[in-house]
Design an enzyme around this catalytic site. Structure first.
Site, PDB file in Angstrom:
ATOM      1  N   SER A  72       0.803  -1.236   0.000  1.00  0.00           N
ATOM      2  CA  SER A  72       0.000   0.000   0.000  1.00  0.00           C
ATOM      3  C   SER A  72       0.828   1.275   0.000  1.00  0.00           C
ATOM      4  CB  SER A  72      -0.921   0.026   1.216  1.00  0.00           C
ATOM      5  OG  SER A  72      -2.000  -0.827   0.995  1.00  0.00           O
TER       6      SER A  72
ATOM      7  N   VAL B 189       1.201  -3.531   3.892  1.00  0.00           N
ATOM      8  CA  VAL B 189       0.906  -4.756   4.627  1.00  0.00           C
ATOM      9  C   VAL B 189       2.107  -5.729   4.661  1.00  0.00           C
ATOM     10  CG1 VAL B 189      -0.083  -6.134   2.754  1.00  0.00           C
ATOM     11  CG2 VAL B 189      -1.135  -6.188   5.024  1.00  0.00           C
TER      12      VAL B 189
ATOM     13  N   LYS C 161       0.347   3.491  -2.874  1.00  0.00           N
ATOM     14  CA  LYS C 161      -0.898   4.246  -3.102  1.00  0.00           C
ATOM     15  C   LYS C 161      -0.699   5.757  -3.218  1.00  0.00           C
ATOM     16  CE  LYS C 161      -3.828   0.679  -0.967  1.00  0.00           C
ATOM     17  NZ  LYS C 161      -4.482   0.272   0.292  1.00  0.00           N
TER      18      LYS C 161
ATOM     19  N   TYR D  42      -4.612   4.490   7.879  1.00  0.00           N
ATOM     20  CA  TYR D  42      -5.921   3.841   7.999  1.00  0.00           C
ATOM     21  C   TYR D  42      -6.673   4.342   9.218  1.00  0.00           C
ATOM     22  CZ  TYR D  42      -3.340   0.830   4.846  1.00  0.00           C
ATOM     23  OH  TYR D  42      -2.563   0.348   3.846  1.00  0.00           O
TER      24      TYR D  42
ATOM     25  N   TYR E 146      -3.466  -3.201 -10.224  1.00  0.00           N
ATOM     26  CA  TYR E 146      -3.249  -2.755  -8.847  1.00  0.00           C
ATOM     27  C   TYR E 146      -2.407  -3.787  -8.081  1.00  0.00           C
ATOM     28  CZ  TYR E 146      -4.422  -2.381  -3.896  1.00  0.00           C
ATOM     29  OH  TYR E 146      -4.351  -2.350  -2.534  1.00  0.00           O
TER      30      TYR E 146
HETATM   31  N1  GLN Z   1      -1.982  -5.504  -1.906  1.00  0.00           N
HETATM   32  C1  GLN Z   1      -2.611  -5.314  -0.635  1.00  0.00           C
HETATM   33  C2  GLN Z   1      -4.102  -5.469  -0.757  1.00  0.00           C
HETATM   34  O1  GLN Z   1      -4.657  -4.975  -1.669  1.00  0.00           O
HETATM   35  C3  GLN Z   1      -2.248  -3.983  -0.083  1.00  0.00           C
HETATM   36  C4  GLN Z   1      -2.864  -3.697   1.261  1.00  0.00           C
HETATM   37  C5  GLN Z   1      -1.954  -2.962   2.196  1.00  0.00           C
HETATM   38  O2  GLN Z   1      -0.738  -2.902   2.028  1.00  0.00           O
HETATM   39  N2  GLN Z   1      -2.511  -2.483   3.257  1.00  0.00           N
HETATM   40  O3  GLN Z   1      -4.758  -6.064   0.030  1.00  0.00           O
END
Ligand code: GLN
Length: 402
Positions: A64, A260, A67, A242, A190
């Protein structure tokens, strides 16, 4: 002399290394098998200097943390209005994989999955889509890092083949008319974006590129315009961590984003880019050791964005008065001239006795001025001139000309 910065960074890292709390992410099979041990951190400065400690060369998938950078690319490619039509900027208060849609059908923000899948499809030209958006994203992430980044195909396959929840999110946004691509293509792209391999040095450089207003400090390349960085950093500050974003902003006070697989970036505007990596996560999905490190770095290095800076009180270095009827008033300014500094400088000019003596504005201790600071000083000089005073400026660095 060896600069103590590396030692300091290593001390902070070691003081956070005793914690084994937290869990690996389990919902992506390949991440569940990751080695939880590596722990690295890096700082990148405005001139491209990078300090790395611990497992600073260990590579992991960006997840993430991609993003905010892809949001930046979408903004640069499509402009603010078009991006805002598709994705909002409000903190969701929800977990990253939640169905967080506004009543008008927009995902609440680009830092949660539902918004990030939507943003992915907005990178690149308007008639791009599928592979073209994804190519734009990989090339753009590489420009932020200052080197050609690669995709971990094993993690990508693992993620893509278990992406049921992200597919559901993509179909929902598509049904609302906000996703510009086929859901399958957007989620594939993605997932690829999330599987880009980086180390903490890359993260620090990427973060510094945002913190530097869009110019990569290593390569000098302008990756995105300055206004884009302001938008992205604002959304990172409010939504990057988050449902822990409020807690993070008050304790750490640095615009940030976590992923994550265990990475975190922090981008302090104009000062420093931070990258950390340690795979065990807390309940919000943020790296336990990374959060602790950022808390400590912020506290000990005074990096909190809301820490009140001492500025306007030291703007006037000195005022030299004319001697017995001849000579001039010399007003010596110091520091960077932004709004509050220029306001204090103008007050010093307004306080000068109305004796008709010429005025010299001395700027050799002023390293720079922003637009408003420049405009205010020029206007002050113009008004004094209109009042019939002789005004001149000593500006060896051309600060007022910029
Ligand atoms: N690729 C992960 C997902 O879409 C990314 C989520 C994250 O890093 N929080 O679930």
């Amino acid at each position: 002399m060896h600069t103590p910065v590396t030692d300091f960074l290593e001390q902070v890292r070691l003081s956070c290394a005793d914690s084994d709390e937290g869990e690996l992410a389990h919902y992506i099979p390949q991440l569940a098998e990751a080695d939880p041990a590596p722990f690295g951190a890096a700082l990148c400065m405005l001139d491209g200097t990078v300090y790395g400690v611990g497992d600073a060369e260990h590579r992991f998938t960006i997840q993430s943390i991609s993003k905010p950078f892809v949001y930046a690319l979408a903004l640069a490619d499509r402009g603010l209005d078009e991006v805002l039509e598709h994705v909002g900027v409000e903190p969701s208060g929800d977990a990253f994989s939640e169905i967080s849609l506004e009543p008008n059908g927009r995902p609440r923000n680009p830092m949660i999955n539902i918004g990030a899948i939507t943003t992915h499809a907005l990178a690149g030209a308007r008639d791009a889509g599928g592979d073209e958006s994804t190519a734009r994203v990989i090339e753009g992430l590489s420009a932020f890092a200052g080197r050609a980044l690669e995709v971990d195909e094993v993690v990508y396959e693992s993620e893509r083949s278990t992406a049921d929840r992200n597919m559901a999110l993509a179909y929902l946004v598509r049904a609302q008319g906000k996703l510009q691509d086929e859901p399958r293509l957007a989620v594939d792209g993605y997932s690829r974006q999330c599987s880009v391999l980086v180390d903490v040095r890359d993260l620090a450089v990427m973060a510094m590129t945002l913190a530097a207003g869009g110019r990569n400090p290593l390569t000098g390349e302008r990756v995105v315009p300055r206004w884009v960085c302001r938008q992205v950093l604002s959304v990172m500050a409010t939504c990057g961590m988050y449902d822990a974003a409020g807690d993070w902003m008050s304790t750490v006070g640095i615009p940030a984003k976590s992923g994550v697989s265990g990475g975190i970036i922090g981008a302090l505007p104009g000062q420093v880019g931070i990258g950390t990596f340690s795979p065990r996560l807390d309940r919000s999905g943020n790296s336990v050791r990374g959060v602790r490190m950022c808390e400590q770095l912020s506290a000990e290095m005074g990096l909190h964005l809301m820490e009140t800076p001492e500025v306007a009180s030291h703007v006037v270095h000195g005022v030299i008065q004319p001697e017995a009827g001849h000579g001039s008033h010399e007003v010596q300014l110091q520091g960077v001239m932004h709004f509050a500094a220029a306001e204090a400088a103008l007050r010093a000019l307004a306080r000068l006795p109305d004796d008709g003596a010429p005025v010299v504005l001395e700027l050799s201790r002023v390293p720079s001025a922003n637009d408003i600071g420049r405009r205010m000083l020029r206007e002050g000089m113009r008004r004094m001139g209109a009042d019939g005073r002789a005004v001149s400026v000593v500006d060896p660095d051309g600060v007022l000309e910029g």
